[in-house]
Design a protein around this motif. Structure first.
Motif, PDB file in Angstrom:
ATOM      1  N   MET A  76       0.644  12.835  19.076  1.00  0.00           N
ATOM      2  CA  MET A  76      -0.504  12.852  18.018  1.00  0.00           C
ATOM      3  C   MET A  76       0.193  12.115  16.880  1.00  0.00           C
ATOM      4  SD  MET A  76      -0.919  17.036  18.434  1.00  0.00           S
ATOM      5  CE  MET A  76      -1.718  17.456  17.066  1.00  0.00           C
ATOM      6  N   ALA A  77       1.393  12.227  16.444  1.00  0.00           N
ATOM      7  CA  ALA A  77       2.037  11.440  15.479  1.00  0.00           C
ATOM      8  C   ALA A  77       1.762  10.099  15.408  1.00  0.00           C
ATOM      9  CB  ALA A  77       3.121  12.103  14.947  1.00  0.00           C
ATOM     10  N   VAL A  78       2.034   9.494  16.599  1.00  0.00           N
ATOM     11  CA  VAL A  78       2.054   8.080  16.867  1.00  0.00           C
ATOM     12  C   VAL A  78       0.639   7.550  16.745  1.00  0.00           C
ATOM     13  CG1 VAL A  78       2.379   6.346  18.757  1.00  0.00           C
ATOM     14  CG2 VAL A  78       4.053   7.731  18.182  1.00  0.00           C
ATOM     15  N   MET A  79      -0.301   8.462  17.208  1.00  0.00           N
ATOM     16  CA  MET A  79      -1.899   8.225  17.369  1.00  0.00           C
ATOM     17  C   MET A  79      -2.503   7.941  15.896  1.00  0.00           C
ATOM     18  SD  MET A  79      -4.780  10.030  19.279  1.00  0.00           S
ATOM     19  CE  MET A  79      -4.799   9.221  20.981  1.00  0.00           C
ATOM     20  N   ALA A  80      -2.049   8.927  15.033  1.00  0.00           N
ATOM     21  CA  ALA A  80      -2.186   9.037  13.638  1.00  0.00           C
ATOM     22  C   ALA A  80      -1.747   7.802  13.054  1.00  0.00           C
ATOM     23  CB  ALA A  80      -1.754  10.373  12.885  1.00  0.00           C
ATOM     24  N   ALA A  81      -0.346   7.450  13.172  1.00  0.00           N
ATOM     25  CA  ALA A  81       0.341   6.303  12.643  1.00  0.00           C
ATOM     26  C   ALA A  81      -0.763   5.109  12.882  1.00  0.00           C
ATOM     27  CB  ALA A  81       1.612   6.059  13.033  1.00  0.00           C
ATOM     28  N   ASN A  82      -1.052   4.907  14.260  1.00  0.00           N
ATOM     29  CA  ASN A  82      -1.593   3.710  14.768  1.00  0.00           C
ATOM     30  C   ASN A  82      -3.003   3.526  14.127  1.00  0.00           C
ATOM     31  OD1 ASN A  82       0.045   2.047  16.185  1.00  0.00           O
ATOM     32  ND2 ASN A  82      -0.270   3.765  17.725  1.00  0.00           N
ATOM     33  N   ASN A  83      -3.553   4.632  13.630  1.00  0.00           N
ATOM     34  CA  ASN A  83      -4.893   4.698  13.108  1.00  0.00           C
ATOM     35  C   ASN A  83      -4.744   4.215  11.394  1.00  0.00           C
ATOM     36  OD1 ASN A  83      -7.314   5.668  14.570  1.00  0.00           O
ATOM     37  ND2 ASN A  83      -5.982   7.259  15.247  1.00  0.00           N
ATOM     38  N   LEU A  84      -3.946   4.817  11.068  1.00  0.00           N
ATOM     39  CA  LEU A  84      -3.270   4.155   9.452  1.00  0.00           C
ATOM     40  C   LEU A  84      -3.117   2.728   9.405  1.00  0.00           C
ATOM     41  CD1 LEU A  84      -1.144   6.674   7.532  1.00  0.00           C
ATOM     42  CD2 LEU A  84      -3.535   6.698   7.468  1.00  0.00           C
TER      43      LEU A  84
ATOM     44  N   LYS B 132      -7.864   5.292   0.675  1.00  0.00           N
ATOM     45  CA  LYS B 132      -8.760   4.180   1.585  1.00  0.00           C
ATOM     46  C   LYS B 132      -8.695   4.543   3.067  1.00  0.00           C
ATOM     47  CE  LYS B 132      -7.445   0.683  -1.624  1.00  0.00           C
ATOM     48  NZ  LYS B 132      -6.466   1.676  -2.383  1.00  0.00           N
ATOM     49  N   GLY B 133      -8.170   5.705   3.563  1.00  0.00           N
ATOM     50  CA  GLY B 133      -7.969   5.941   4.626  1.00  0.00           C
ATOM     51  C   GLY B 133      -7.066   7.504   4.896  1.00  0.00           C
ATOM     52  N   ILE B 134      -7.682   8.313   5.990  1.00  0.00           N
ATOM     53  CA  ILE B 134      -6.870   9.396   6.109  1.00  0.00           C
ATOM     54  C   ILE B 134      -6.721   9.578   7.579  1.00  0.00           C
ATOM     55  CG2 ILE B 134      -6.767  11.902   5.807  1.00  0.00           C
ATOM     56  CD1 ILE B 134      -8.692  11.890   3.458  1.00  0.00           C
ATOM     57  N   ALA B 135      -5.441   9.655   8.272  1.00  0.00           N
ATOM     58  CA  ALA B 135      -5.292   9.765   9.631  1.00  0.00           C
ATOM     59  C   ALA B 135      -4.879  11.208   9.715  1.00  0.00           C
ATOM     60  CB  ALA B 135      -4.314   9.056  10.220  1.00  0.00           C
ATOM     61  N   LEU B 136      -5.576  12.282  10.463  1.00  0.00           N
ATOM     62  CA  LEU B 136      -5.364  13.463  10.613  1.00  0.00           C
ATOM     63  C   LEU B 136      -4.222  13.583  11.764  1.00  0.00           C
ATOM     64  CD1 LEU B 136      -8.835  14.991  10.421  1.00  0.00           C
ATOM     65  CD2 LEU B 136      -6.911  14.897   8.651  1.00  0.00           C
ATOM     66  N   ALA B 137      -3.127  14.423  11.990  1.00  0.00           N
ATOM     67  CA  ALA B 137      -2.547  14.662  12.945  1.00  0.00           C
ATOM     68  C   ALA B 137      -3.046  16.068  13.586  1.00  0.00           C
ATOM     69  CB  ALA B 137      -1.327  14.722  12.584  1.00  0.00           C
ATOM     70  N   SER B 138      -4.260  16.114  14.120  1.00  0.00           N
ATOM     71  CA  SER B 138      -5.049  17.059  14.485  1.00  0.00           C
ATOM     72  C   SER B 138      -6.316  16.549  15.121  1.00  0.00           C
ATOM     73  CB  SER B 138      -5.461  18.388  13.726  1.00  0.00           C
ATOM     74  OG  SER B 138      -6.202  17.723  12.606  1.00  0.00           O
TER      75      SER B 138
ATOM     76  N   LEU C 297      -3.089   5.672   1.607  1.00  0.00           N
ATOM     77  CA  LEU C 297      -3.317   5.913   2.985  1.00  0.00           C
ATOM     78  C   LEU C 297      -2.722   7.137   3.168  1.00  0.00           C
ATOM     79  CD1 LEU C 297      -2.454   2.605   4.591  1.00  0.00           C
ATOM     80  CD2 LEU C 297      -5.101   3.763   4.380  1.00  0.00           C
ATOM     81  N   LEU C 298      -3.328   8.345   3.799  1.00  0.00           N
ATOM     82  CA  LEU C 298      -2.652   9.605   3.896  1.00  0.00           C
ATOM     83  C   LEU C 298      -2.626   9.997   5.443  1.00  0.00           C
ATOM     84  CD1 LEU C 298      -1.577  12.440   3.021  1.00  0.00           C
ATOM     85  CD2 LEU C 298      -4.038  13.134   3.018  1.00  0.00           C
ATOM     86  N   LEU C 299      -1.483  10.235   5.945  1.00  0.00           N
ATOM     87  CA  LEU C 299      -1.311  10.725   7.207  1.00  0.00           C
ATOM     88  C   LEU C 299      -1.059  12.342   6.984  1.00  0.00           C
ATOM     89  CD1 LEU C 299       0.825   9.551  10.156  1.00  0.00           C
ATOM     90  CD2 LEU C 299       0.373  11.922   9.936  1.00  0.00           C
ATOM     91  N   ASN C 300      -1.956  13.061   7.480  1.00  0.00           N
ATOM     92  CA  ASN C 300      -2.093  14.664   7.145  1.00  0.00           C
ATOM     93  C   ASN C 300      -1.936  15.451   8.377  1.00  0.00           C
ATOM     94  OD1 ASN C 300      -2.708  16.452   4.903  1.00  0.00           O
ATOM     95  ND2 ASN C 300      -4.115  17.304   6.396  1.00  0.00           N
ATOM     96  N   VAL C 301      -0.913  16.146   8.053  1.00  0.00           N
ATOM     97  CA  VAL C 301      -0.472  17.240   9.052  1.00  0.00           C
ATOM     98  C   VAL C 301      -0.902  18.528   8.484  1.00  0.00           C
ATOM     99  CG1 VAL C 301       1.508  18.172  10.120  1.00  0.00           C
ATOM    100  CG2 VAL C 301       1.403  15.785   9.678  1.00  0.00           C
ATOM    101  N   GLY C 302      -1.417  19.348   9.376  1.00  0.00           N
ATOM    102  CA  GLY C 302      -1.749  20.653   9.038  1.00  0.00           C
ATOM    103  C   GLY C 302      -3.466  20.920   8.748  1.00  0.00           C
TER     104      GLY C 302
ATOM    105  N   MET D  86       0.967  -1.290  -0.165  1.00  0.00           N
ATOM    106  CA  MET D  86       0.068   0.211  -0.156  1.00  0.00           C
ATOM    107  C   MET D  86       0.912   1.425  -0.061  1.00  0.00           C
ATOM    108  SD  MET D  86      -3.173  -0.304   2.257  1.00  0.00           S
ATOM    109  CE  MET D  86      -4.741  -1.040   1.785  1.00  0.00           C
ATOM    110  N   LYS D  87       0.378   2.164  -0.838  1.00  0.00           N
ATOM    111  CA  LYS D  87       1.240   3.408  -0.890  1.00  0.00           C
ATOM    112  C   LYS D  87       0.702   4.388   0.417  1.00  0.00           C
ATOM    113  CE  LYS D  87       3.122   3.296  -5.005  1.00  0.00           C
ATOM    114  NZ  LYS D  87       3.384   3.613  -6.366  1.00  0.00           N
ATOM    115  N   VAL D  88       1.740   5.103   0.941  1.00  0.00           N
ATOM    116  CA  VAL D  88       1.356   5.971   1.964  1.00  0.00           C
ATOM    117  C   VAL D  88       2.047   7.161   1.945  1.00  0.00           C
ATOM    118  CG1 VAL D  88       1.342   6.157   4.662  1.00  0.00           C
ATOM    119  CG2 VAL D  88       1.312   3.658   3.473  1.00  0.00           C
ATOM    120  N   PHE D  89       1.398   8.387   2.164  1.00  0.00           N
ATOM    121  CA  PHE D  89       1.898   9.579   2.024  1.00  0.00           C
ATOM    122  C   PHE D  89       1.873  10.448   3.303  1.00  0.00           C
ATOM    123  CE2 PHE D  89       2.046  14.160   0.802  1.00  0.00           C
ATOM    124  CZ  PHE D  89       3.450  14.254   0.522  1.00  0.00           C
ATOM    125  N   VAL D  90       3.112  10.768   3.751  1.00  0.00           N
ATOM    126  CA  VAL D  90       2.944  11.692   5.025  1.00  0.00           C
ATOM    127  C   VAL D  90       3.154  13.242   4.769  1.00  0.00           C
ATOM    128  CG1 VAL D  90       4.256  11.852   7.411  1.00  0.00           C
ATOM    129  CG2 VAL D  90       3.638   9.854   6.715  1.00  0.00           C
TER     130      VAL D  90
END
Ligand SMILES: NC(=O)C1=CN([C@@H]2O[C@H](COP(=O)(O)OP(=O)(O)OC[C@H]3O[C@@H](n4cnc5c(N)ncnc54)[C@H](OP(=O)(O)O)[C@@H]3O)[C@@H](O)[C@H]2O)C=CC1
Ligand SMILES: O=CC(=O)O
Length: 324
Positions: A297-305, A68-74, A47-52, A1-5
Motif C-alpha cells: 500500500m505504501a509503495v503504491m502511494a509513493a509511486n502515485n506521489l 498538488k497531490g494527495i496519495a492515500l494509503a487506503s 505533496l501529501l502521503l496520507n495515512v489514516g 517540492m515539499k512532501v509530508f508523510v
C-alpha cells in the motif's frame, strides 16, 4: 517540492520517494495529528502521503494552499472531500487491490470467531476463571454449506467469497447496484435484491464503500428482517451500520452475533456495550494490517506521489476529472 508523510510507513516506500528525488518530511514520532496539526504541517507542502482516515475536508483542502497531490494509503476515500479536491485541481489516489486478500482474511477471521464463539471466554482462561470442560457450553454454528450474503461484492467481497467457497462450500449471494459477472462465474455467486440478502443469509458481510446510499443501511429495519441465527460482519466502514440499532438488535436477540473491524467513531469507546457482549468480536481496524500488504500500500502511494511530482496522471487516481 515539499512532501509530508502523515504517519510512519515501511522503509521500502520511503526508499521509493528518495529514489525519485522526493525528500519527504515524515511524522516519525507517529503522533496522531488533529486536523489543525495536519493543516499546520501541510502549510507549505506540495505533496501529501496520507495515512489514516482523518477528515481531509473542504476546510483542510482550502487551508493547504500549495497541495498538488494527495496519495492515500487506503482504498477507502470517504474521508476526502473529492468535490473540493477536484475543484482545486488536486489529484487524489488510493490503493485498490493490494489489500483485498488481507482484508478478506479479517472478515473470514471474524466470521469464524463469532460463529464458534472463539473469544467469548478467552479472558476466563487468562484470568484463571475457566473451571471445567463443558459439553453444552460455548456451542457455535458451523459455516459448512451455509449462505454467505455479501453487501458490496467488489474486490474484497470477491476475495472473501473465494475463501468461503473453498473452505466451507458456502452458497454465495450478493447485493450491489450492478451485477458482478466475474464473481457469478468464479464462485457461483447469485445476485439477489436487498430484502432477499437480509432474509436468506446466515452470515452477512459488508464490503461496500461508504456513501450517502450505504450510510446506516444496516439499521433497525434491516436487522428485523435478518434471521435470528444470522451473523453480521463489518470490515467496511463503521457508518454503514447504525450502531445503536445493532446494539439493540443483539440485546433483543434479533440477530445472533456480530464481528466488527470498524466502528463509528473510531476508536470505539471502552464503555460501548458491544464490548461486553459474548457474541460480539471487535477488532481495531486491522483489515489491511500485514507486513506484506501495508508495504505494498505504501509503495503504491509513493509511486502515485512520484507521478504527481512529474505532473503525470496518478495511476490509482480517484478523481480523474481533475485531468480533464
Ligand atoms: N477494515 C479495513 O481495514 C478495510 C476496509 N476497507 C473498506 O472496504 C471498502 C471496499 O473496498 P473494495 O472491495 O476495494 O471496493 P470495491 O469498489 O471493489 O467494492 C465496493 C462494492 O460495493 C458496491 N456498492 C457500492 N455502492 C453500493 C450500494 N449503494 N449498494 C450496494 N452495493 C454498493 C459496489 O458495487 P456497485 O458499484 O455495483 O454497487 C462494489 O461491488 C472500502 O471502500 C473501505 O471502506 C478497505 C480496506 C481495508
Ligand atoms: O480502511 C482501510 C482502507 O484501506 O480503506
Amino acid at each position: 517540492m515539499k512532501v509530508f508523510v502523515s504517519r510512519n510507513i515501511p522503509t521500502a516506500a520511503i526508499d521509493v520517494l528518495k529514489e525519485y528525488g522526493l525528500d519527504a518530511h515524515i511524522n516519525v514520532d507517529n503522533k496522531h495529528l488533529t486536523q489543525d496539526q495536519l493543516i499546520q504541517e501541510c502549510q507549505d507542502v506540495d505533496l501529501l502521503l496520507n495515512v489514516g482516515h482523518a477528515d481531509l475536508d473542504k476546510h483542510f483542502l482550502e487551508s493547504c494552499k500549495h497541495l498538488k497531490g494527495i496519495a492515500l494509503a487506503s482504498v477507502g476515500y470517504d474521508h476526502v472531500d473529492l468535490q473540493t479536491a477536484t475543484a482545486l485541481r488536486i489529484p487524489v489516489s488510493n490503493t485498490p487491490g493490494v489489500l483485498s486478500g488481507a482484508t478478506a482474511d479479517v472478515a473470514f477471521l471474524l466470521m469464524l470467531a463469532v460463529s464458534r464463539k472463539a473469544f467469548s471466554r478467552a479472558h476466563e482462561v487468562r484470568e484463571g476463571k475457566w473451571k471445567d470442560f463443558e459439553f453444552m457450553q460455548d456451542l457455535g454454528i458451523e459455516l459448512n454449506g451455509k449462505t454467505l450474503g455479501i453487501y458490496g461484492l467488489g474486490r474484497i467481497g470477491l476475495e472473501l467469497a473465494k475463501k468461503a467457497k473453498a473452505a466451507y462450500n458456502m452458497n454465495i449471494i450478493y447485493y450491489n447496484r450492478s451485477r458482478n459477472l466475474e464473481a457469478e462465474k468464479l464462485v457461483d455467486a447469485r445476485y439477489v435484491n436487498f430484502d432477499d440478502l437480509l432474509s436468506q443469509s446466515d452470515v452477512i458481510s459488508l464490503h461496500t464503500n461508504l456513501s450517502a446510499e450505504t450510510q446506516y443501511r444496516f439499521n433497525k429495519d434491516a436487522f428485523r428482517r435478518m434471521k435470528k441465527s444470522a451473523i453480521l460482519i463489518n470490515t467496511a466502514r463503521g457508518k454503514v451500520v447504525h450502531e445503536k440499532d445493532l446494539i439493540e438488535a443483539l440485546q433483543l436477540g434479533e440477530i445472533w452475533g456480530a464481528g466488527l473491524d470498524v466502528s463509528n467513531p473510531e476508536p470505539m469507546s471502552p464503555s460501548n456495550p458491544l464490548l461486553d457482549m459474548p457474541n460480539v468480536c471487535v477488532l481495531p481496524h486491522i483489515g489491511s494490517a500485514t507486513i506484506e500488504t501495508r508495504t505494498q500500500m505504501a509503495v503504491m502511494a509513493a509511486n502515485n506521489l512520484i507521478a504527481a511530482k512529474n505532473s503525470n496522471p496518478m495511476m490509482q487516481i480517484v478523481n480523474k476529472e481533475v485531468y480533464l
